[in-house]
Design a protein around this motif. Sequence first.
Motif, mmCIF file in Angstrom:
data_model
loop_
_atom_site.group_PDB
_atom_site.id
_atom_site.type_symbol
_atom_site.label_atom_id
_atom_site.label_comp_id
_atom_site.label_asym_id
_atom_site.label_seq_id
_atom_site.Cartn_x
_atom_site.Cartn_y
_atom_site.Cartn_z
ATOM 1 N N GLU A 5 1.024 -1.359 0.264
ATOM 2 C CA GLU A 5 0.232 0.467 0.129
ATOM 3 C C GLU A 5 0.386 1.153 -0.072
ATOM 4 O O GLU A 5 2.214 0.944 0.303
ATOM 5 C CB GLU A 5 -0.932 -0.164 1.022
ATOM 6 C CG GLU A 5 -2.339 -0.659 1.017
ATOM 7 C CD GLU A 5 -3.059 -0.576 0.255
ATOM 8 O OE1 GLU A 5 -3.714 0.496 0.043
ATOM 9 O OE2 GLU A 5 -3.098 -1.243 -1.081
ATOM 10 N N ASP A 13 -1.183 6.847 1.595
ATOM 11 C CA ASP A 13 -2.369 6.140 2.228
ATOM 12 C C ASP A 13 -2.383 6.036 3.366
ATOM 13 O O ASP A 13 -3.310 5.828 4.240
ATOM 14 C CB ASP A 13 -2.968 5.128 1.344
ATOM 15 C CG ASP A 13 -3.398 5.544 -0.220
ATOM 16 O OD1 ASP A 13 -3.511 6.398 -0.515
ATOM 17 O OD2 ASP A 13 -3.616 4.562 -1.512
ATOM 18 N N LEU A 14 -1.029 4.959 3.797
ATOM 19 C CA LEU A 14 -1.372 4.699 5.287
ATOM 20 C C LEU A 14 -1.125 5.347 5.970
ATOM 21 O O LEU A 14 -1.941 5.864 7.166
ATOM 22 C CB LEU A 14 0.239 3.978 5.043
ATOM 23 C CG LEU A 14 0.135 2.650 4.517
ATOM 24 C CD1 LEU A 14 1.570 1.530 4.485
ATOM 25 C CD2 LEU A 14 -0.879 1.247 4.824
ATOM 26 N N VAL A 52 -4.221 7.005 6.756
ATOM 27 C CA VAL A 52 -5.361 5.975 7.866
ATOM 28 C C VAL A 52 -4.688 6.694 8.986
ATOM 29 O O VAL A 52 -5.674 6.178 9.967
ATOM 30 C CB VAL A 52 -5.175 4.609 7.037
ATOM 31 C CG1 VAL A 52 -5.366 3.781 7.935
ATOM 32 C CG2 VAL A 52 -6.057 4.130 5.442
ATOM 33 N N GLU A 65 -7.171 0.882 12.746
ATOM 34 C CA GLU A 65 -7.264 1.785 11.745
ATOM 35 C C GLU A 65 -6.502 1.134 10.483
ATOM 36 O O GLU A 65 -7.317 1.044 9.635
ATOM 37 C CB GLU A 65 -7.179 3.068 11.786
ATOM 38 C CG GLU A 65 -8.215 4.145 12.870
ATOM 39 C CD GLU A 65 -9.373 3.338 11.793
ATOM 40 O OE1 GLU A 65 -9.965 3.430 10.606
ATOM 41 O OE2 GLU A 65 -11.132 3.502 12.678
ATOM 42 N N LEU A 66 -5.683 0.820 10.953
ATOM 43 C CA LEU A 66 -4.186 0.669 9.761
ATOM 44 C C LEU A 66 -4.651 -1.222 9.832
ATOM 45 O O LEU A 66 -4.435 -1.462 8.001
ATOM 46 C CB LEU A 66 -2.575 0.565 10.511
ATOM 47 C CG LEU A 66 -2.649 1.811 10.510
ATOM 48 C CD1 LEU A 66 -1.225 2.265 10.745
ATOM 49 C CD2 LEU A 66 -1.584 2.392 8.843
ATOM 50 N N ARG A 105 -8.147 -2.514 10.092
ATOM 51 C CA ARG A 105 -8.695 -2.209 9.894
ATOM 52 C C ARG A 105 -8.892 -1.852 7.527
ATOM 53 O O ARG A 105 -9.727 -2.879 7.133
ATOM 54 C CB ARG A 105 -9.888 -1.350 10.149
ATOM 55 C CG ARG A 105 -11.440 -1.237 9.698
ATOM 56 C CD ARG A 105 -12.299 -0.412 9.979
ATOM 57 N NE ARG A 105 -12.063 -0.575 11.726
ATOM 58 C CZ ARG A 105 -11.646 -0.463 12.837
ATOM 59 N NH1 ARG A 105 -10.806 1.043 12.456
ATOM 60 N NH2 ARG A 105 -11.474 0.011 14.038
ATOM 61 N N HIS A 106 -7.388 -0.586 7.279
ATOM 62 C CA HIS A 106 -7.212 -0.959 5.896
ATOM 63 C C HIS A 106 -7.078 -2.202 5.647
ATOM 64 O O HIS A 106 -7.743 -2.167 4.584
ATOM 65 C CB HIS A 106 -6.509 0.506 6.096
ATOM 66 C CG HIS A 106 -6.331 0.492 4.855
ATOM 67 N ND1 HIS A 106 -6.422 0.984 3.550
ATOM 68 C CD2 HIS A 106 -5.164 -0.128 4.229
ATOM 69 C CE1 HIS A 106 -5.702 1.384 2.526
ATOM 70 N NE2 HIS A 106 -5.039 0.795 3.110
ATOM 71 N N ASP A 123 -10.207 -4.378 5.388
ATOM 72 C CA ASP A 123 -11.204 -4.206 4.130
ATOM 73 C C ASP A 123 -10.873 -4.153 3.187
ATOM 74 O O ASP A 123 -11.561 -4.029 2.159
ATOM 75 C CB ASP A 123 -11.556 -2.698 4.035
ATOM 76 C CG ASP A 123 -12.756 -3.242 6.339
ATOM 77 O OD1 ASP A 123 -12.671 -4.276 6.172
ATOM 78 O OD2 ASP A 123 -12.822 -2.019 6.634
ATOM 79 N N THR A 124 -9.804 -3.775 2.775
ATOM 80 C CA THR A 124 -9.480 -3.167 1.080
ATOM 81 C C THR A 124 -8.324 -4.315 0.287
ATOM 82 O O THR A 124 -8.548 -4.315 -2.033
ATOM 83 C CB THR A 124 -8.895 -2.630 0.937
ATOM 84 O OG1 THR A 124 -7.670 -2.075 1.743
ATOM 85 C CG2 THR A 124 -9.645 -0.424 1.963
ATOM 86 N N THR A 125 -8.059 -5.130 1.459
ATOM 87 C CA THR A 125 -6.736 -6.118 0.406
ATOM 88 C C THR A 125 -7.453 -7.308 0.096
ATOM 89 O O THR A 125 -7.443 -7.974 1.390
ATOM 90 C CB THR A 125 -5.272 -5.878 1.157
ATOM 91 O OG1 THR A 125 -5.465 -6.501 2.121
ATOM 92 C CG2 THR A 125 -4.827 -4.662 1.184
ATOM 93 N N SER A 145 -5.977 -11.351 2.686
ATOM 94 C CA SER A 145 -5.423 -10.947 4.076
ATOM 95 C C SER A 145 -4.260 -11.998 4.782
ATOM 96 O O SER A 145 -4.108 -11.341 5.672
ATOM 97 C CB SER A 145 -5.958 -9.952 4.685
ATOM 98 O OG SER A 145 -6.877 -8.882 4.120
#
Length: 240
Positions: free
Chosen positions: A41, A45-46, A49, A80-81, A83-84, A87-89, A147
């Motif tokens: 990522e 972006d990180l 987040v 949050e990291l 969760r990112h 939810d996205t990878t 993930s």
Amino acid sequence: MAALAAHQGDGEACARIRDELVRLYTPLVRREARRYRNRGEPMDDLYQVGMLGLMKAIKGFDPSFGKPFVAYLLPMVTGELKRHFRDTTWAVRVPRVHQERRSELNRVIAEFTQKHGRTPTTREIAQALELDLEAAIELIDASSAYSALSLDMPFGEADDESALGDTLGQADVDLENVVDRTSLKDALDRLPERERRVILLRFFGNKTQSEIAADVGLSQMHVSRLLAQTLRQLRRELLS
């Protein structure tokens, strides 16, 4: 005290306090974001987040619990990291239909486990999702590819230099003193032929999962699932 004031009021003074907290703790957010930089990522972006976690921590901190602000902040940022990525990878490319049904699968498993006190069987999952058995197996296998974590990713406390790979277990030299060989042989003999063959190839033939998959004509993910299920069954029998 700054966090306390930010929690108790609004207005211009609180806005200044929030700005000061952001200034003070932005380096910490950057440090935590960098710990995840090798997972594919973009760093920007990180960082964004992580800053979202900082803003949530400023908004939600309650000083009445008697804990320092940073003790509340760190779990918010790392949460949050994580969760990112959750939810996205995806670790491997899977069909879109499986990606979309993963959350439904998780919901069915959670609700069944809460109601019955055990995880559902594949057939019960198929029934709940109104799928045939093969489609349910395919969905479960695909969801297990979600993930995957790099063994090089940081693990533990913020100031700990350990990597996730450092936590992997090693051979237990005392295992032979725990497992009765005769009981294990009897338990293996009771397994279905396919499951027994997979276990023997893995632990007595020293085959990799990919080699076993080619040998028995299954996908690598299916072999992985069979190994996990069969080992749980053997463990239950040996400990009962």
